[in-house]
Design an enzyme around this catalytic site. Structure first.
Site, PDB file in Angstrom:
ATOM      1  NE  ARG A   1      36.246  -8.573  55.981  1.00 38.69           N
ATOM      2  CZ  ARG A   1      37.213  -9.356  56.438  1.00 38.69           C
ATOM      3  NH1 ARG A   1      38.466  -8.938  56.408  1.00 38.69           N
ATOM      4  NH2 ARG A   1      36.947 -10.570  56.915  1.00 38.69           N
ATOM      5  N   GLY A   2      39.928  -5.518  53.084  1.00 37.93           N
ATOM      6  CA  GLY A   2      41.238  -5.930  53.538  1.00 37.93           C
ATOM      7  C   GLY A   2      41.132  -6.868  54.729  1.00 37.93           C
TER       8      GLY A   2
ATOM      9  CB  VAL B   1      39.016 -15.529  58.585  1.00 39.93           C
ATOM     10  CG1 VAL B   1      39.924 -15.975  59.725  1.00 39.93           C
ATOM     11  CG2 VAL B   1      37.611 -16.080  58.803  1.00 39.93           C
TER      12      VAL B   1
ATOM     13  CE1 TYR C   1      29.813 -15.790  64.276  1.00 37.41           C
ATOM     14  CE2 TYR C   1      30.083 -14.041  65.882  1.00 37.41           C
ATOM     15  CZ  TYR C   1      29.317 -15.054  65.334  1.00 37.41           C
ATOM     16  OH  TYR C   1      28.076 -15.327  65.833  1.00 37.41           O
ATOM     17  CG  HIS C   2      30.388  -9.867  60.444  1.00 37.03           C
ATOM     18  ND1 HIS C   2      31.112  -8.942  61.172  1.00 37.03           N
ATOM     19  CD2 HIS C   2      30.793  -9.723  59.166  1.00 37.03           C
ATOM     20  CE1 HIS C   2      31.913  -8.280  60.360  1.00 37.03           C
ATOM     21  NE2 HIS C   2      31.747  -8.734  59.140  1.00 37.03           N
TER      22      HIS C   2
ATOM     23  CB  ALA D   1      37.134  -6.898  63.371  1.00 38.83           C
TER      24      ALA D   1
ATOM     25  N   GLY E   1      37.965  -3.654  58.809  1.00 36.15           N
ATOM     26  CA  GLY E   1      38.307  -4.163  57.480  1.00 36.15           C
ATOM     27  C   GLY E   1      37.634  -3.288  56.445  1.00 36.15           C
TER      28      GLY E   1
ATOM     29  CG  PHE F   1      32.877  -0.306  62.788  1.00 39.68           C
ATOM     30  CD1 PHE F   1      32.057  -0.750  63.816  1.00 39.68           C
ATOM     31  CD2 PHE F   1      32.477   0.822  62.085  1.00 39.68           C
ATOM     32  CE1 PHE F   1      30.871  -0.101  64.146  1.00 39.68           C
ATOM     33  CE2 PHE F   1      31.301   1.494  62.394  1.00 39.68           C
ATOM     34  CZ  PHE F   1      30.491   1.025  63.427  1.00 39.68           C
TER      35      PHE F   1
ATOM     36  CB  CYS G   1      41.985 -10.400  62.470  1.00 40.19           C
ATOM     37  SG  CYS G   1      40.373  -9.589  62.565  1.00 40.19           S
TER      38      CYS G   1
END
Length: 361
Positions: free
Chosen positions: A76-77, A80, A82-83, A149, A151, A163, A180
């Site tokens: 992805r674009g 860094v 977090y999930h 976020a 990406g 997202f 990010c």
């Protein structure tokens, strides 16, 4: 009007999420399904986009391990991010029509879906041109903070990734990184802004509706997922703890696994776990709920075969004699590290890890 099928998967291991995106993308490219929106939660992970700088991970490997946070590189674009639990992750798998062949428009449309969702909770949000994502507060304000976020990845107008909306997210985990790559602003969640927990299912409803509206699609219901169970059988404790592995017959794949199986009609997961344990090992005993339910795709079939699995654990005496069922041709008692090395699927490895914590002491 084209359709949008929304899948609400609940917890999905990150590597399983990558596989889901790949299989849904292949199915969409081949015309075997319409546009899909995958809604899910991941366990704690850090993901690195194509433009990520490793220096934006602030925590040491030791701290990440102690916090149970893994690292994955992606296509992805972005930098860094977090999930983790309490965060709604959305993967739109769309084959964009010709009149939408505009990457910037696609990103704006995804952002607009989130902005509309937040507005239903009285949260005024927007975008900041120099920073990706959805934000609360003005660009130059000291309290500007990211709540979602963005990406994405596009290949010949087929979309993936998407997202990550902070609903009830554990915000201290963002201290592990420079989110990010943006040092000048903070991170927030719906729970923090509203001062209360927020129903993830309710947010999913709203997000799905806004994606259908913005992308001019008709919502369609998905088929139910196949429901399965896995059971980790353990004997011994501490350093002497051993896990039972079963080897599937060659015509069934030939790989090592723990006890697994489908629910029969009208059966509850605990009942299925006890039945499968008896059928595959000959043991009748109580099973322990691991509070682990996750979704994944079985194999590499296109369209994907979707499964929701509940994890259980059980214990037996050291002298228990295993009686194999028809599905397996060998068994072995191994320590936990060996089991983790042999098991090919993340969900089965997670079942073993949880069992070692619950029963292994």
């Amino acid at each position: 009007m084209n359709t949008l099928t929304v899948y609400r998967f609940g917890r999905v291991e990150y590597e399983d999420g990558l596989q889901l995106m790949k299989l849904f993308g292949e199915a969409r490219r081949q015309g075997l399904c319409g546009d899909s929106l995958l809604l899910l939660e991941h366990p704690p992970v850090l993901t690195l986009g194509r433009g990520a700088k490793r220096a934006n991970i602030l925590a040491s490997d030791a701290r990440l391990s102690a916090e149970g946070v893994e690292i994955f590189e992606t296509d992805r674009g972005g930098d860094v991010t977090y999930h983790g639990p309490g965060q709604l992750v959305g993967y739109p798998i769309f084959l964009l029509p010709e009149h939408r062949h505009d990457v910037r428009r696609y990103v704006r449309d995804v952002e607009q879906c989130i902005i509309r969702t937040l507005s239903e909770y009285g949260l005024s949000s927007g975008t900041i041109p120099k920073w990706p994502g959805v934000w609360l507060g003005q660009e130059d304000a000291p309290d500007v903070r990211k709540i979602c976020a963005i990406g994405v990845h596009l290949s010949r107008w087929l979309t993936s990734h998407g997202f990550a909306l902070n609903v009830n997210t554990h915000l201290p985990h963002f201290d592990l990184i420079v989110p990010c790559g943006i040092r000048e602003a903070g991170v927030t969640s719906m729970r923090k802004e509203l001062g209360r927990p927020v129903s993830l299912a309710e947010v999913e409803d709203k997000v799905a509706r806004h994606f259908a509206d913005v992308f001019e699609l008709q919502l369609a219901e998905p088929k139910p997922l196949t429901r399965t169970v896995c059971v980790t059988l353990m004997r011994g404790k501490g350093p002497e703890a051993r896990v039972l592995l079963l080897r599937r017959r060659p015509e069934r794949g030939g790989f090592w696994q723990i006890v697994t199986g489908r629910l029969e009609p009208g059966e509850q997961p605990r009942e299925a776990a006890a039945r499968e344990l008896f059928e595959e090992t000959g043991l009748r005993t109580e099973v322990v709920e691991l509070e682990y339910r996750h979704a994944f795709a079985v194999g590499s079939v296109v369209p994907p075969r979707l499964v929701e699995e509940n994890g259980f654990a059980a214990r037996c005496s050291d002298d228990f004699e295993v009686h194999l069922g028809d599905e397996h041709d060998a068994h072995e008692w191994v320590d936990v590290p060996t089991a983790l090395a042999r098991l090919p699927f993340r969900g089965l490895r997670e079942g073993v890890l949880r069992t070692s914590r619950v029963l292994g002491g």
